[in-house]
Scaffold this motif. Structure first.
Motif, PDB file in Angstrom:
ATOM      1  N   UNK A  81       1.855 -15.377  28.251  1.00  0.00           N
ATOM      2  CA  UNK A  81       1.565 -16.660  27.613  1.00  0.00           C
ATOM      3  C   UNK A  81       0.804 -16.279  26.013  1.00  0.00           C
ATOM      4  N   UNK A  82       0.906 -17.161  25.228  1.00  0.00           N
ATOM      5  CA  UNK A  82       0.186 -16.954  23.926  1.00  0.00           C
ATOM      6  C   UNK A  82      -0.801 -18.121  23.899  1.00  0.00           C
ATOM      7  N   UNK A  83      -1.883 -17.911  23.379  1.00  0.00           N
ATOM      8  CA  UNK A  83      -3.141 -18.893  23.204  1.00  0.00           C
ATOM      9  C   UNK A  83      -3.502 -19.018  21.861  1.00  0.00           C
TER      10      UNK A  83
ATOM     11  N   UNK B 114       6.040 -22.195  13.826  1.00  0.00           N
ATOM     12  CA  UNK B 114       5.586 -22.171  12.582  1.00  0.00           C
ATOM     13  C   UNK B 114       4.032 -21.522  12.857  1.00  0.00           C
ATOM     14  N   UNK B 115       3.495 -21.886  13.798  1.00  0.00           N
ATOM     15  CA  UNK B 115       2.232 -21.267  14.347  1.00  0.00           C
ATOM     16  C   UNK B 115       2.395 -19.627  14.573  1.00  0.00           C
ATOM     17  N   UNK B 116       3.496 -19.397  15.247  1.00  0.00           N
ATOM     18  CA  UNK B 116       3.814 -17.848  15.420  1.00  0.00           C
ATOM     19  C   UNK B 116       4.208 -17.228  13.928  1.00  0.00           C
ATOM     20  N   UNK B 117       4.771 -17.966  13.179  1.00  0.00           N
ATOM     21  CA  UNK B 117       5.072 -17.221  11.816  1.00  0.00           C
ATOM     22  C   UNK B 117       3.911 -16.991  11.238  1.00  0.00           C
TER      23      UNK B 117
ATOM     24  N   UNK C 120      13.045 -17.236  18.067  1.00  0.00           N
ATOM     25  CA  UNK C 120      12.901 -16.047  17.852  1.00  0.00           C
ATOM     26  C   UNK C 120      11.387 -15.677  18.441  1.00  0.00           C
ATOM     27  N   UNK C 121      10.341 -16.155  18.053  1.00  0.00           N
ATOM     28  CA  UNK C 121       9.135 -15.853  18.764  1.00  0.00           C
ATOM     29  C   UNK C 121       8.850 -16.470  19.939  1.00  0.00           C
ATOM     30  N   UNK C 122       9.836 -17.395  20.693  1.00  0.00           N
ATOM     31  CA  UNK C 122       9.606 -17.788  22.133  1.00  0.00           C
ATOM     32  C   UNK C 122      10.604 -17.191  23.117  1.00  0.00           C
TER      33      UNK C 122
ATOM     34  N   UNK D  59       6.035 -13.009  18.286  1.00  0.00           N
ATOM     35  CA  UNK D  59       6.462 -12.087  17.557  1.00  0.00           C
ATOM     36  C   UNK D  59       7.948 -12.397  17.098  1.00  0.00           C
ATOM     37  N   UNK D  60       7.917 -12.481  15.573  1.00  0.00           N
ATOM     38  CA  UNK D  60       9.293 -12.465  15.027  1.00  0.00           C
ATOM     39  C   UNK D  60      10.047 -11.169  14.889  1.00  0.00           C
ATOM     40  N   UNK D  61      11.155 -10.890  15.261  1.00  0.00           N
ATOM     41  CA  UNK D  61      11.840  -9.853  15.148  1.00  0.00           C
ATOM     42  C   UNK D  61      12.958  -9.846  14.230  1.00  0.00           C
ATOM     43  N   UNK D  62      13.691  -8.775  13.935  1.00  0.00           N
ATOM     44  CA  UNK D  62      14.741  -8.892  12.756  1.00  0.00           C
ATOM     45  C   UNK D  62      15.798  -9.565  13.434  1.00  0.00           C
TER      46      UNK D  62
END
Length: 818
Positions: free
Chosen positions: A109-111, A388-391, A689-691, A699-702
């Motif tokens: 999970x991410x909060x 957007x939030x993750x970035x 990418x981040x989900x 996390x954004x990866x390459x």
């Protein structure tokens, strides 16, 4: 035979490497033998997400259009169950492609302060990252520390760059003749300020929370034990630290795992030092006094400190334990305790020990403020909103204070890239997006760091990377990186109105621009020189499109800065040259035959140029449109060619794995050249990418997720240059906001999908202006909430510019035409 000093050194190195290898193998075998995983039956988590939804595979698939995602994308994930027990936490080497590791399934999970979400059926062998401005940690989501990355997997553990604090920690619970090793977690949560793991076994629940306090060279591991059974439990809690101050990258030829000496100061604190690194020590231990403490003498390297606690938990009772690790570097601590010269590792440990609760609250409050104050993007597309939030989280998480090794405070980096090459050109790909998303301070310091190292080269170039010792790495194209830096400074300045930075840097930026001409052998302003092979397949070309485009971009930037600094002569000269180069570029680099750009050119003895056309290698040919060097006709044609030849057929630009930063560049290009239908597809692909299932949420990866193949980890846990272009593509592309704080002007040309009934960007800052952009079908409303000067809005559906006074709003109808 008499041996020279050189022979002795070479022989010593070889012996050290051989001995080190043998000892490491013995350590791995002995570790795995002692800690083979949980001895009790496997458990199944019955608890759901904290609140918020848990995303299923089908939900993720619905978010992408059919032409961008194979329906069988995740079939390999759900076809097999847990077949092997996890390996011991400090030992096993993680493969660069962890999708082939034994599947250890769980949920994560991410909060965020305003929302949260989760995923089921994740492989918990994947890595997590938790950050602080001075320390960070990399481990696995099941609670262990599999070795990962290059040079014997030293990238995992707890770091305070350029030194390492811990290889990891090991938590064991002993009850009778049973030992439970807490590396079998099936529930992981990214709280942004830190991470937590939940474990459960035979009625005993354990929650571990890891975080790095803001402003301190310290890391905290917290444990909460709870007995859910109706009977009392008598257990032994064993907490093991494994330190490693000097990792493999640091002088590996003299590396000896026995070099670190671990001594204990009391029954709460161990101290480790490395004789080859002066004035650096690591102190680690528990806040509560341990019942027993020792150095693990079974470990041949003697770098494990063990604390044991006898714990009695009554029915329904819980007990908390805090563990602290600090790094004492005299230069570093001078930034934490100004004016104090006598703070050592033990003193630092004792100062922080009673403050852990407050440090955690402060870190959590800090992250809540970051997300409360920054720009807020909202749309009907849940995937874009979460990305957007993750970035923004990636930008905040991957900023780091690297003093005293660099002169300024913060830079944008990434943990694994920072492993060997702490500071590189990569943040420039992120800088514009990070500024639009509310992080101008971090970007400013990053630009100043580049300026500092340019001084080392007497302002002849911006180097690709600089290592821990301040040495410049010769790889890359200096012409390409230098022009990119010049232009990025100007793009940042336009968004922030930072006239002081322009005034400070302009003379040196002008020198850098002139230095690029040294790479222009034939005087046509298209620099020759080195470039990376993956930038173009034109390996025999002298001139590359990436350097040519950035030359035009940088020339226009120098002209813009000269104008705001009221240097009329320079402004007129550079702006005229930029117009000339742009016109020439659209003729000389354009191929009517291919309806696309050339990727490179080579000078022939006859004076003609050999043109290298793209061979489905379209990463670099997006640059003319991405930086708006292409004219409208050529830019639109090239985008169509790229999409039809590369994206639809190969789903990528130069490999089967679509890179997030190249996808972001192309998305920006699509919006610049009126192809929003392609832009939104790319944005949705990046937003996966981040989900993704194969990463820590957020996390954004390459590399983007790729249809019909197992995920490619590409050895990148978090990477800002995937997040930065996405943020820029949302603001500059999708919402069409191009701001210039120096003339108080906003060009506003939104290209949102026709089916959207609402969208918004609140708290967007341009210089002193604070603005809201709100769409409620069919009108846009722009509100100026702060700023002393009137704002000029240029809107393509209005013939005249619009003047917006401070603290007022204007409605713009999308159906209006000039």
């Amino acid at each position: 035979m008499i041996l020279s000093d050189q022979h002795i050194v070479r022989s010593s190195r070889n012996v050290c490497l051989l001995v080190g290898t043998v000892l490491a193998l013995a350590f791995l075998l002995s570790s795995c033998a002692r800690h083979g995983g949980p001895t009790t039956a496997e458990f199944a988590l019955e608890q759901a997400a904290p609140t918020g939804d848990v995303m299923e595979h089908d939900m993720i698939r619905q978010w992408l259009s059919a032409d961008l995602l194979d329906p069988q994308r995740n079939s390999y994930r759900v076809s097999s169950g847990q077949t092997k027990k996890p390996k011991e936490i400090i030992g096993a080497k993680e493969n660069h492609y962890p999708s082939i590791l034994p599947l250890w399934k769980g949920q994560q999970f991410i909060v965020f302060p305003t929302t949260q979400w989760g995923l089921k059926d994740c492989n918990m062998n994947y890595s997590f990252f938790t950050s602080g401005d001075k320390c960070y940690e990399i481990g696995t989501m099941r609670g262990g520390f599999l070795k990962r990355g290059i040079l014997w997997g030293d990238e995992s553990g707890v770091w305070s760059q350029p030194y390492k604090m811990l290889d990891g920690v090991l938590v064991e619970i002993e009850e009778g003749d049973r030992v439970w090793t807490l590396n079998d977690g099936r529930h992981f949560t990214n709280h942004l300020y830190g991470v937590s793991f939940r474990f459960e076994n035979d009625g005993l629940q354990v929650k571990r929370t890891d975080f790095s306090p803001e402003g301190h060279y310290a890391f905290v591991h917290q444990l909460q034990l709870r007995n859910t059974t109706p009977t009392a439990r008598n257990i032994v809690l064993r907490f093991t630290f494994q330190e490693n101050i000097r990792p493999m990258w640091h002088k590996p030829w003299v590396r000896s795992y026995g070099a670190d000496s671990v001594l204990w100061e009391s029954n709460t604190c161990f101290v480790a030092r490395d004789p080859l690194i002066e004035n650096v020590a690591v102190a680690f231990g528990g806040v509560k006094h341990a019942d027993r403490y020792r150095i693990d003498r079974r470990n041949p390297f003697r770098n494990r400190g063990i604390l044991e606690y006898d714990v009695t938990l009554l029915a329904g009772e819980e007990e908390n334990f805090d563990f602290l690790t600090v790094m004492a570097d005299r230069k570093k601590l001078a930034t934490v305790f100004p004016g104090e010269q006598d703070v050592d590792a033990v003193g630092y440990f004792k100062r922080l020990k009673p403050k852990i609760s407050g440090l955690r609250t402060g870190k959590e409050t800090f992250y809540q403020r970051i997300f409360a104050e920054g720009p807020h993007f909202s749309s009907p597309d849940t995937l874009l909103n979460r990305a957007w939030l993750s970035a923004r989280y990636n930008i905040q998480a991957l900023h780091t204070d690297v003093r005293p090794y660099f002169p300024f405070t913060y830079i944008m980096t990434c943990p694994e890239r920072a492993y060997q090459l702490l500071f590189g050109i990569d943040p420039l790909y992120t800088s514009i997006g990070a500024t639009t998303a509310g992080f101008p301070g971090i970007v400013r310091e990053t630009l100043l760091n580049h300026h500092h190292f340019a001084a080392d080269l007497d302002y002849t170039a911006i180097q690709y990377v600089v290592n821990h010792w301040g040495e410049h790495d010769g790889k890359g194209s200096r012409a390409q990186e230098t022009t990119q830096y010049i232009a990025t400074v100007w793009e940042y300045a336009k968004l922030t109105g930072d006239l002081a930075l322009c005034r400070r840097l302009y003379p040196d930026l002008k020198r850098l621009w002139e230095a690029v001409l040294h790479y222009d052998k034939d005087g046509d302003y298209w620099p020759e020189g080195m470039t990376f092979p993956h930038i173009s397949q034109a390996s025999g070309a002298d001139e590359m499109i990436s350097a040519a485009v950035r030359m035009v971009w940088a020339t226009r930037a120098i002209g813009g800065m000269a104008s705001v600094l009221r240097n009329g002569t320079d402004a007129k000269r550079f702006q005229h040259l930029a117009d000339t180069l742009q016109a020439r570029f659209n003729t000389e680099w354009w191929s009517e035959e291919r309806s696309c750009w050339a990727v490179g050119m080579k000078n022939q003895p006859s004076g003609d140029k050999q043109v290298f056309l793209p061979n489905f290698h379209y990463g670099s040919v997006n640059y003319p449109a991405r930086y708006q060097v292409a004219n409208q006709n050529n830019g639109a044609q090239a985008l169509t060619t790229v999409w039809e030849d590369a994206v639809d057929s190969l789903n990528g630009f130069h490999s089967p794995a679509v890179t997030a930063w190249q996808s972001g560049n192309m998305a920006i290009a699509c919006y610049h050249y009126q192809r929003p239908d392609l832009g939104i597809k790319l944005l949705r692909r990046i937003a996966m990418n981040p989900v993704r299932l194969e990463k820590m949420l957020g996390a954004f990866s390459t590399v983007n997720p790729y249809p019909s193949q197992p995920a490619r980890n590409d050895n990148k846990l978090m990477y800002n240059w995937g997040a930065g272009p996405f943020l820029e593509a949302i603001v500059v592309g999708l919402l069409g906001i191009e701001a210039n704080a120096f003339d108080n002007t906003v060009h506003f040309n939104p290209q949102i999908p026709g089916e959207w009934e609402q969208a918004s960007l609140y708290s967007f800052r341009m210089g002193d202006h604070l603005m809201d952009f709100v769409y409620q079908e069919p009108d846009w409303k722009i509100s100026l909430r702060a700023g002393e000067e009137p704002l000029t809005i240029i809107y393509p559906h209005k013939a005249d510019a619009i003047t917006l006074m401070p603290f007022s709003s204007v409605n713009l109808k999308t159906v209006d035409t000039p």
